[in-house]
Design an enzyme around this catalytic site. Structure first.
Site, PDB file in Angstrom:
ATOM      1  N   GLU A 115     -21.480  63.835  36.687  1.00 23.73           N
ATOM      2  CA  GLU A 115     -19.870  63.114  36.934  1.00 23.73           C
ATOM      3  C   GLU A 115     -20.362  62.619  38.044  1.00 23.73           C
ATOM      4  OE1 GLU A 115     -18.138  66.950  38.992  1.00 23.73           O
ATOM      5  OE2 GLU A 115     -15.727  65.779  38.567  1.00 23.73           O
TER       6      GLU A 115
ATOM      7  N   CYS B  55     -16.819  68.693  34.806  1.00 20.23           N
ATOM      8  CA  CYS B  55     -16.752  69.732  35.868  1.00 20.23           C
ATOM      9  C   CYS B  55     -15.817  70.374  35.359  1.00 20.23           C
ATOM     10  CB  CYS B  55     -16.763  68.995  36.747  1.00 20.23           C
ATOM     11  SG  CYS B  55     -17.458  69.702  38.004  1.00 20.23           S
TER      12      CYS B  55
ATOM     13  N   LYS C 110     -10.365  63.572  34.301  1.00 16.96           N
ATOM     14  CA  LYS C 110     -10.543  64.959  34.788  1.00 16.96           C
ATOM     15  C   LYS C 110      -8.853  65.313  35.091  1.00 16.96           C
ATOM     16  CE  LYS C 110     -13.382  68.115  38.782  1.00 16.96           C
ATOM     17  NZ  LYS C 110     -13.945  67.293  39.645  1.00 16.96           N
TER      18      LYS C 110
END
EC number: 6.3.5.1
Lengths: 642, 642
Positions: B42, B176, B124
């Site tokens: 990321e 994440c 995300k």
């Protein structure tokens, strides 16, 4: 007839007990004044800027408990107030209990639920998450709740419907950022107005003061009230709140906007006030003429309020200020002298061999003018001792038992002097005097770390660190001309070249001083931090090639040509300060004292930064190559920085 | 056959040029290894923890520019990587340009768009906004985008569909927090799996190391892979990133989970690695046996990596450590000695009249054992000079020209000594030596501010400030027993009573020392900061009345009875430390050095705090009244705190 009281109270952050007690007093006062409704600010029970105190369940329960006291007090009066609302059955996205930033409305000892809300309170719709604000860290927004329960925020937004004296009123309740919806896809006030017949809007806020914000709010809120053709009551708190590194004053300035968007009532800034308005009379009331004081008057007011409240908050009654004969410490001294009594203010001058008779005598003159306590503590003996110890005591290499010695350069000696003054003399004197000592750094110095860590950068509060150097001078004039109406800051201090006087290269009598050329660098540095779209060297070089540097920075025209005869000189200067701003200065700011904020962007929690070292974009390096080598890329071996 | 390379790269935060260069090298290496797909972490181009650097448009353009380089490099290999994605036409809620935390996938020199996404990248979905994370401050989440364009995140979540060697693959891309969805109403992996036939999942992360996190991730991610019956590639970066006050190591530990949720490949912690796995072989690969080193071994690894990288980041090659003969400075010295060479490490002992022969000789022994540079700089002369100057130089009251003198108490003298050591001697020695000096404070001291500002609290880095005192002792044993395999830290230092040796009341030879009883207070203090539901005095008194204090704190049973024979003694102790923790210690932490984080909650940006003074809830005061006065409320005149 509906008599509406705006309770511009002083909120003590993190002290629900004090806040509830004050609210009960103001409720009693409002009843005496025959108010039908009393409106308190956002988060007036817990306070607003509390860091991670929201993670203590006991604190949350305590806020609920004091909130219940306020609800019980709603007899014969309707009470609107801000508090944290907790749903103990649900979770936030961090796994902790669900918290809302909420507006409660109580009547006859119980809560009134908004018409379409699943809870008996109004939930803040728009949660600010920029500058000093961390709302989304702790609170669940109305939109997130709407998505969770399968509806929309638009549908949940609904008025409080109340019967008062047999009349029905619909109140549109908003919390702070809900009124600042320009950059959001949803405007709560417009939505409320579209679907409901609102009698008046209420915006409860915890809105920190920054220069120019009130004028902007009057434009934004006035336009909203006008568009809705409905009066709007904006209620803000006063007091001081902080996020550790950055300290904000709250000026209140609670305001009533009529249905034409005109300001018809404003509570005095920084004063606890209960201000009553007859709803029926609003349209007949004249527009309030807004004060047009100069910016520096607003800054002076914010600084003195902030310093006074900060001292009270940490129970500090005595203050020590190191005065050098320069402008920053003189302004600090003249400011503090308006706040604490002369017997509790100790000015200390700490000469070394490099301090001129000029500045020593200006220091004394300043202290005389202020009539406070004064002390001269020479530092040469101690500085010499330090140099001698460091250079003569042996360093033993224990691998081979050989001995060698350290060498103290003249640059190292400069910092030794600065630390000797602050960490040895001022810290010791402050402790013996029973108080603290100030940090007098301005924002230009803070930007590039032109100060010594544990030296002049230290202190319990950096009250001037959100003022550019030219604002410090403005404040000096304002103090002499308007506040004291006499020359408390000697003209010599205003006229002298700014200098640290830490070496013979900084001899003020020879006109030598700081390497910062404030008329230009104040504005260059400001562009790094205060522009909403932050400037970097790439932007500066772009403007340089366009000949628009001064225009973009807002400084006087002609300065670039005056200071930098060549592109190389411009670039060397730019990189020198950018390297410091994004290098060593960050390390220093991490350990800097709390900063009192007055600008649209202060250092500290408002402007978050990482210690990553300076960076130059590819485009910057290309522009630089073009300017210096008339080439599209840097020649091989040419270093990208000087 | 699909050969998948996990590129566990070292990310330099804020330096897209360096990161892109490293990525191009790893891409070339992956091609040599015949990889078909390479996965980067990321935000591998910009870095992740950057403060407000995201507010510089030039920086954003630069990230786009380097991202384009990577996309162009996708010839003969598919590249997945993290970068900031910018929509220059849209705004964030702060009015700045729209930014997404995104996963890009490039093939044949162009981007592959996820099937149902309005952009050619994956956004995300879950943005962490707790602890050190500030994602929502800068990035727009997939949910917010979905609401804006009138759809749902569930519909937008869709795989990357790729043809590689004539085979079609569907990749489920996650970023994440998307994999840590326990506390969110949406689980991206489950949604992707429900609606699509996914061949493998990819989770690109920038996940800071904290003790125990990897074990938790293996449970959470393993369960997700198993539930989806699909392999999962977790790719994390290594390196050091910071938020100013708090510094995080990134350990990588990139992991492949098979369709049964078993770990079948783990990249070595803190090492740059390119690790290839054949997708078809995954189910045949054996489960990796996880290392079961003690916690202190993990802490040692994180600290040494963090210190080494921090020194490299600020280009510091030489370090000065003040050593007192106590445990904290000894552990710091033994740690740094593993990182920098003996000629670049200078230990300085600074005795005053209060320092025992015992600790002076232990200091020397430690330096001998480490074979580094050693210097003894006595401070008594300087401290005496300070006292003499402060007490004999007149303070003039300029209102009436009267003179008086300051008095330096023994308490003030303690802090004068501490500041003399750090701000005078160590800062001067470090500058002359060409390096910095360390802060050796531990987490217990940091919690209650048991240190002197500009004294032992200062330094360029507080490497031990996230370790409780008992962990410092554990580290001492680990250094002697395992790392050095000899007694580098003299047993005398481990055995001696912890003491600041600043007065005769702290005489170690008489067994006198710190007021902190670490076996209990380490755990009490931990409950104030590290519990997810933070404890306050109310919780402590509740546990006290229940007899469950030790159980709740996790310390040894019987300590409460041993240390506090009465309720009053327990309460006095509790209030003493709570007053410091939420009072003066906050002021000190605001000016503390950066802290290297290893725990689940470190001071600084991870634990945000406001200087509001101590607070006791109503419930606490009631419990206290019951315990002390057997009454429901405090008797009139009884102070709520001692």
């Amino acid at each position: 007839m509906l008599n509406i009281a705006m309770a511009q109270m002083k909120v003590s952050p993190g002290h629900p007990d004090k806040n509830a007690e004050r609210m009960l007093q103001m409720i009693a006062e409002a009843k005496q004044k025959k108010a039908d409704v009393i409106i308190f600010p956002e988060m007036c029970i817990p306070g607003y800027l509390l860091g991670d105190t929201w993670e203590q369940p006991a604190f949350l329960r305590d806020c609920e408990s004091y909130g219940a006291d306020i609800i019980r007090a709603a007899e014969g009066i309707v009470i609107l107030f801000g508090n944290v609302a907790i749903d103990w059955e649900k979770k936030n996205n961090d796994g902790r209990v669900r918290k809302y930033n909420a507006l409660f409305c109580a009547q006859n000892g119980r809560l009134i639920a908004p018409d379409n809300m699943p809870y008996p309170f109004i939930i803040k719709t728009l949660l600010p998450n920029y500058r000093e604000f961390d709302d989304t860290r702790h609170f669940f927004s109305l939109q997130k709740l709407a998505r969770e329960i399968g509806t929309t925020a638009e549908r949940l937004l609904s008025p409080l419907t109340l019967d008062i004296h047999g009349e029905r009123y619909r109140i549109g309740g908003l919390l702070c950022e809900d009124g600042w919806s320009d950059d959001y896809s949803l405007t709560p006030l417009t939505e409320l107005n579209r679907h409901h017949d609102i009698d008046f809007f209420v915006n409860i806020s915890a809105s920190p003061y920054t220069l120019g914000k009130n004028e902007k709010r009057n434009r934004v809120f006035g336009a909203e009230a006008k568009a809705a053709h409905t009066p709007l009551f904006y209620v803000n708190n006063i007091g001081l709140q902080n996020n550790g590194k950055t300290i904000y004053t709250f000026d209140g300035s609670s305001t009533v906007y009529n249905a034409n968007g005109r300001v018809i009532s404003v509570c005095p800034a920084y004063e606890e006030t209960l201000c009553c308005t007859e709803l029926a009379h609003i349209d007949a009331l004249p527009e309030v003429t807004q004060e047009h004081a100069p910016s520096i008057a607003h800054i002076y007011r914010a600084l003195t309020y902030g310093i006074r409240e900060f001292l009270a908050g940490i129970h500090m009654k005595k203050v020590v200020i190191g005065i050098s004969g320069g402008i920053d410490s003189a302004v600090a001294a003249a400011l503090y002298a308006k706040i604490i009594s002369p017997e509790n203010l100790l000015l200390v001058n700490m000469p070394s061999v490099f301090n001129s008779k000029t500045t020593r005598s200006l220091s004394e003159q300043l202290a005389e003018n202020l009539g406070c306590q004064y002390m001269i503590v020479p530092i040469q003996e101690s500085v010499d001792l330090t140099k001698e110890q460091l250079e003569t005591l042996p360093v033993t290499n224990l691998a081979d038992k050989s001995a060698h010695h350290l060498h103290v350069s003249s640059f190292v000696m400069e910092n030794i002097q600065a630390r000797d003054r602050s960490a040895r003399v001022l810290a010791g004197a402050a402790a013996a005097f029973g108080g603290g000592f100030t940090c007098n750094a301005n924002k230009a110095e803070t930007t590039v770390g032109y100060s010594t860590l544990y030296g002049d950068q230290s202190g319990f509060l950096a009250a001037l660190a959100d003022l550019w150097k030219h604002q410090v001078y403005e404040l000096a004039h304002y103090l002499n001309d308007t506040i004291y109406a006499r020359e408390v800051i000697p003209q010599g201090i205003i006229d002298i070249v700014p200098s640290a006087e830490l070496s013979s290269a900084q001899n003020v009598d020879e006109g030598k001083g700081d390497p910062i050329r404030y008329p230009y660098h104040d504005y260059l540095f400001r562009s790094f931090i205060e522009r909403w779209q932050k400037a970097t060297p790439e932007d500066l070089l772009t403007w340089y090639t366009q000949g628009t540097v001064e225009e973009n920075l807002g400084c006087s025209p002609g300065l670039v040509q005056k200071y930098f005869p060549t592109a190389q000189a411009f670039i060397e200067d730019l990189e020198r300060w950018w390297n410091l701003f994004s290098g060593m200065a960050i390390a220093k700011r991490i350990q800097a004292p709390p900063i009192l904020a007055v600008s649209r962007r202060a250092y500290g929690f408002d402007h978050r930064e990482a210690q990553d070292g300076p960076y130059y974009t590819r485009k910057y390096r290309e522009l630089k190559a073009k300017l210096l080598y008339h080439s599209d890329t840097l020649p091989t071996g040419a270093s990208p920085s000087f």
